[in-house]
Structures are given as structure tokens and as C-alpha cells.
Design a protein around this motif. Sequence first.
Motif, PDB file in Angstrom:
ATOM      1  N   UNK A 180       4.116   1.707  20.483  1.00  0.00           N
ATOM      2  CA  UNK A 180       3.531   0.325  20.601  1.00  0.00           C
ATOM      3  C   UNK A 180       3.147  -0.376  19.431  1.00  0.00           C
ATOM      4  N   UNK A 181       3.213   0.380  18.341  1.00  0.00           N
ATOM      5  CA  UNK A 181       2.871  -0.303  16.842  1.00  0.00           C
ATOM      6  C   UNK A 181       3.993  -1.128  16.434  1.00  0.00           C
ATOM      7  N   UNK A 182       3.851  -2.453  16.502  1.00  0.00           N
ATOM      8  CA  UNK A 182       4.935  -3.261  16.120  1.00  0.00           C
ATOM      9  C   UNK A 182       4.939  -3.911  14.694  1.00  0.00           C
ATOM     10  N   UNK A 183       3.720  -4.018  14.241  1.00  0.00           N
ATOM     11  CA  UNK A 183       3.540  -4.931  13.074  1.00  0.00           C
ATOM     12  C   UNK A 183       2.643  -4.127  11.946  1.00  0.00           C
ATOM     13  N   UNK A 184       2.981  -3.878  10.859  1.00  0.00           N
ATOM     14  CA  UNK A 184       2.166  -3.374   9.904  1.00  0.00           C
ATOM     15  C   UNK A 184       2.143  -4.265   8.816  1.00  0.00           C
ATOM     16  N   UNK A 185       0.688  -4.219   8.135  1.00  0.00           N
ATOM     17  CA  UNK A 185       0.700  -5.028   6.893  1.00  0.00           C
ATOM     18  C   UNK A 185      -0.151  -4.125   6.041  1.00  0.00           C
ATOM     19  N   UNK A 186      -0.263  -4.321   4.724  1.00  0.00           N
ATOM     20  CA  UNK A 186      -0.885  -3.810   3.551  1.00  0.00           C
ATOM     21  C   UNK A 186      -1.393  -4.921   2.839  1.00  0.00           C
ATOM     22  N   UNK A 187      -2.877  -4.695   2.890  1.00  0.00           N
ATOM     23  CA  UNK A 187      -3.894  -5.455   1.884  1.00  0.00           C
ATOM     24  C   UNK A 187      -4.199  -5.029   0.696  1.00  0.00           C
ATOM     25  N   UNK A 188      -3.760  -5.729  -0.392  1.00  0.00           N
ATOM     26  CA  UNK A 188      -3.595  -5.150  -1.759  1.00  0.00           C
ATOM     27  C   UNK A 188      -3.891  -6.143  -2.818  1.00  0.00           C
ATOM     28  N   UNK A 189      -4.757  -5.818  -3.766  1.00  0.00           N
ATOM     29  CA  UNK A 189      -4.495  -6.506  -5.153  1.00  0.00           C
ATOM     30  C   UNK A 189      -3.996  -5.980  -6.353  1.00  0.00           C
ATOM     31  N   UNK A 190      -3.162  -4.749  -5.986  1.00  0.00           N
ATOM     32  CA  UNK A 190      -2.356  -4.496  -6.939  1.00  0.00           C
ATOM     33  C   UNK A 190      -1.337  -5.427  -7.842  1.00  0.00           C
ATOM     34  N   UNK A 191      -0.758  -6.123  -7.100  1.00  0.00           N
ATOM     35  CA  UNK A 191       0.090  -6.852  -7.942  1.00  0.00           C
ATOM     36  C   UNK A 191      -0.511  -7.918  -8.905  1.00  0.00           C
ATOM     37  N   UNK A 192      -1.767  -8.104  -8.796  1.00  0.00           N
ATOM     38  CA  UNK A 192      -2.661  -8.937  -9.659  1.00  0.00           C
ATOM     39  C   UNK A 192      -3.077  -7.987 -10.818  1.00  0.00           C
ATOM     40  N   UNK A 193      -3.841  -6.691 -10.170  1.00  0.00           N
ATOM     41  CA  UNK A 193      -4.803  -5.890 -11.051  1.00  0.00           C
ATOM     42  C   UNK A 193      -3.678  -4.944 -11.948  1.00  0.00           C
ATOM     43  N   UNK A 194      -2.748  -4.545 -11.347  1.00  0.00           N
ATOM     44  CA  UNK A 194      -1.815  -3.479 -11.727  1.00  0.00           C
ATOM     45  C   UNK A 194      -0.445  -3.805 -11.256  1.00  0.00           C
ATOM     46  N   UNK A 195       0.201  -4.939 -11.899  1.00  0.00           N
ATOM     47  CA  UNK A 195       1.409  -5.109 -11.439  1.00  0.00           C
ATOM     48  C   UNK A 195       2.592  -4.202 -11.732  1.00  0.00           C
ATOM     49  N   UNK A 196       2.327  -3.279 -12.797  1.00  0.00           N
ATOM     50  CA  UNK A 196       3.203  -2.194 -13.155  1.00  0.00           C
ATOM     51  C   UNK A 196       3.490  -1.198 -12.004  1.00  0.00           C
ATOM     52  N   UNK A 197       2.651  -1.330 -11.011  1.00  0.00           N
ATOM     53  CA  UNK A 197       2.670  -0.161  -9.785  1.00  0.00           C
ATOM     54  C   UNK A 197       3.801  -0.598  -8.906  1.00  0.00           C
ATOM     55  N   UNK A 198       4.154  -1.876  -9.110  1.00  0.00           N
ATOM     56  CA  UNK A 198       5.259  -2.582  -8.050  1.00  0.00           C
ATOM     57  C   UNK A 198       6.600  -2.047  -8.749  1.00  0.00           C
ATOM     58  N   UNK A 199       7.146  -1.101  -8.112  1.00  0.00           N
ATOM     59  CA  UNK A 199       8.290  -0.569  -8.868  1.00  0.00           C
ATOM     60  C   UNK A 199       9.533  -0.608  -7.650  1.00  0.00           C
ATOM     61  N   UNK A 200      10.941  -0.514  -8.063  1.00  0.00           N
ATOM     62  CA  UNK A 200      11.908  -0.601  -7.054  1.00  0.00           C
ATOM     63  C   UNK A 200      11.829   0.832  -6.283  1.00  0.00           C
ATOM     64  N   UNK A 201      11.194   1.763  -6.636  1.00  0.00           N
ATOM     65  CA  UNK A 201      11.144   2.952  -5.736  1.00  0.00           C
ATOM     66  C   UNK A 201      10.043   2.837  -4.783  1.00  0.00           C
ATOM     67  N   UNK A 202       8.965   1.977  -5.168  1.00  0.00           N
ATOM     68  CA  UNK A 202       7.806   1.859  -4.264  1.00  0.00           C
ATOM     69  C   UNK A 202       8.462   0.749  -3.023  1.00  0.00           C
ATOM     70  N   UNK A 203       9.167  -0.269  -3.456  1.00  0.00           N
ATOM     71  CA  UNK A 203       9.771  -1.243  -2.841  1.00  0.00           C
ATOM     72  C   UNK A 203      10.873  -0.583  -1.669  1.00  0.00           C
ATOM     73  N   UNK A 204      11.512   0.414  -2.175  1.00  0.00           N
ATOM     74  CA  UNK A 204      12.517   1.013  -1.324  1.00  0.00           C
ATOM     75  C   UNK A 204      11.665   1.930  -0.400  1.00  0.00           C
TER      76      UNK A 204
END
Length: 394
Positions: free
Chosen positions: A198-222
Motif C-alpha cells: 500500500x505504500x505508493x509514494x516515497x520521498x526524502x527530505x534532505x539538505x545534503x545537496x546544499x551542505x554536502x553536494x559531494x554525497x550525491x554520486x552516480x552510485x547513490x542515484x542508481x
Amino acid sequence: MSDLSFRSHAPGYWPHEAMPQWREVRWQLRNRVDSLADLEARLKLSDIERAGVLLAGSKLAMSITPHFFNLIDRQDPECPIRRQVIPRIEEGWTAPEELTDPCGEDSHMPVPGLVHRYPDRVLFLVTDRCASYCRYCTRSRVVSGVGEQHLETQWEAAFKYLERTPQVRDVLLSGGDPLLFSDERLDRILTRLRAIPHIQFIRIGTRIPIFLPQRITPELCAVLKKHHPLFMSIHTNHPRELTAEAREALGLLAEAGIPLGNQSVLLRGVNDSVEVQKALVHKLLMCRVRPYYLYQCDLINGSSHLRTSVAEGIAIIDGLRGHTTGYAIPQFVIDGPGGGGKIPLNPQYIIDTAPGKVTLRNYEGEVFEYPDPVPMPATVLARLHAHGCQPQGG
Ligand SMILES: *Cc1c(COP(=O)(O)O)cnc(C)c1O
């Protein structure tokens, strides 16, 4: 005067650092500015800030990634970046209207760490740690690990609650910042949630793209893109936060098919003008991020120096709506003090209502009347019937 450029500010206050290291998540986390000595080695502090830093140690920790610290303008004691992350002595004063748990979350937790306020969605607090700490944090009672209260997320009990609660179709992962978890851990959590039909929709609240953009990697996106539909709400308050690195990180997320929204908090001396807000929302659109909410600052303990009046927020929306792209305009909301949920606030566009009509104003102040539909006169109806219900008859 608004700067719409996407600049890198590296190496900034770390001029001797080799760039390959600078781009490492671990280096950024290990070199966070989190003590008075660290801070004074780089910036000349005011007495108000020095006392604030000492106080923060027992309330909400100070911690600032080098990436974000570099956005601080050394020349400007009122720098809008500085006000967000460097404590001030005013944090030590609790105004009469202020609350430890301003959104009444603790009383809406069926399981520790899971806030179930609305009928069909939950807020899942998965960690009490962030890459850096915002001085106006709505969860400062539990975040950063130095206060009296601690977040004790009960993982198994939370998953079991979600499994037996079919009305929950939307799960918002927040904290703290979920993107501090490893790719593997995020994958395990998302996989477990996705196994609940029954869980249709998931979201993540984060400030990482602003505080630590280095954390957003192709591996994480995959990892993230395996769990669609997955949305992300980022948190940006000032246009300067949208650096070259942040834009690149947001581009990776967008390319992974993750719809991006932004949540801002309206803060005195940071973004309390139409001019700053307009530059912010324009830069967000250029990063493929849709402004989602603009929050009136919660009544968090020690926040009076950062809060504005409600009227100032409404004036900002008034200054955006119609004046710029509709996609750029966030919904202004107040989280009802003590636990009412988000309440939307809008400028007054209805000037008058009378039986059968409303009087409206547009963004330029021009006045319009919109009449309600009137019942069709019986004579007209009879004539239409006589002509075989052909509307053109007559
Ligand atoms: C903000 C919030 C949500 C999500 O609300 P939306 O309006 O759907 O973004 C859910 N639960 C809690 C407790 C919240 O504070």
C-alpha cells in the motif's frame, strides 16, 4: 544586484587543501567546523556569536561542512549564510510563545521515530544527525545528539506499524538527514518500504545537496532510482547556497528521474525580502527544482531573532505571484503551533463576496468581478426543449 551565477567557492577558507580531498565526503565530514577554536581560526567572531557557540554545546551542536562554510562572506557581519549556522547568544533566550516541540510531533508518534499526523502519510525520522546544523532547526530537541532528548527510532516496530496500517500510502524519510546513510543502508530501508504494497509514494527530505553536494554520486542515484516513484525535498534558503557543486548534484538527481522540490524557511536577515526570494526561486528552477513550501519559522526555543512576522511572508508571496513564473512560487505555510499540521497562507485576492458574485484583485491591484452562474430561465429552457434540445435554437 541579485547574483544568479552558480559559483564554486572552493577552496575558500581551506586554501592549502588539495582539491581531490576536498571532493571527498569523508574529508568534508571530518573537517567540519564544530568548535570555537576551529571557528575563530577562520573568522573574526562578534561577542554575540562567541557566547552563542559556547551555549550551543548543550543545546544544538554547531557543525558546518567546509563546503557550506565557504559561502560565508568574511566582509559581511550580517552574512545570510553565517546567520543560519553560527550560533548567537539570542538562542539562549526562550520567548514566552516558544516551544521545545513546536509542531507537536512527539504526541503524534505511534512508534518512536514515526510521526503519523495526517490520514494517509507519515514522517519517518530515521536519524538525528545532519551534515551541518541549522540554528532554527524545528527538531533541535532531538537533533545533533547534545540536547536532553534523544531520537530513538524503533526500526522494526516502525516497519511493522506501516505494514499493518494500509491507509498510509506516502512515507517521508527525514530526520536529521537520511542521505548521511550509506548507499547500502538506504537501499535496505527503501527495499523494505517498497515491499509494503500500500505504500505508493516515497520521498526524502534532505539538505545534503546544499551542505554536502559531494554525497550525491552516480552510485547513490542508481540506488534511489530503483525505488521510484521517489521524490526529494531539498532545503535551500538563500540563492548563494546554489553553488556550481549543488547544481551538479541536483542535475544528477534530476537525471535519475527524481522530481525535486525545495523547502525554505523564512528567516529574518537571511531571505526576508522579495528580491532575495525571487533570486532564490529563479536559481532553483535553473537547477530543475520546483519551489514547494516556504515555511513561517516554527516557534522553536531561542528563535526570536530569526523569525519574521506572518505579514512579511504574505507580502513576499504577493510580490512573486503574477510577477514571475507560476512554477517558481512556493506555498507559504505555518505548521500549526503545538500540532495542527501545515496551514496554507495566501495573500488576499478576494476583496468582497456578495450573493452571486465575488470581487477580486489581480497582482497589479486591478479589480475584477466574477459573477456566479445563474439558473437558466424557465422560458429559455422551454424554448430549447421545443427545438429538440439544440442549444443554438433561437
Ligand atoms: C510536512 C509533513 C508531512 C508531509 O506533508 P505534505 O503537505 O504532504 O508535504 C507529513 N507528516 C508530517 C508530520 C509533516 O510535518
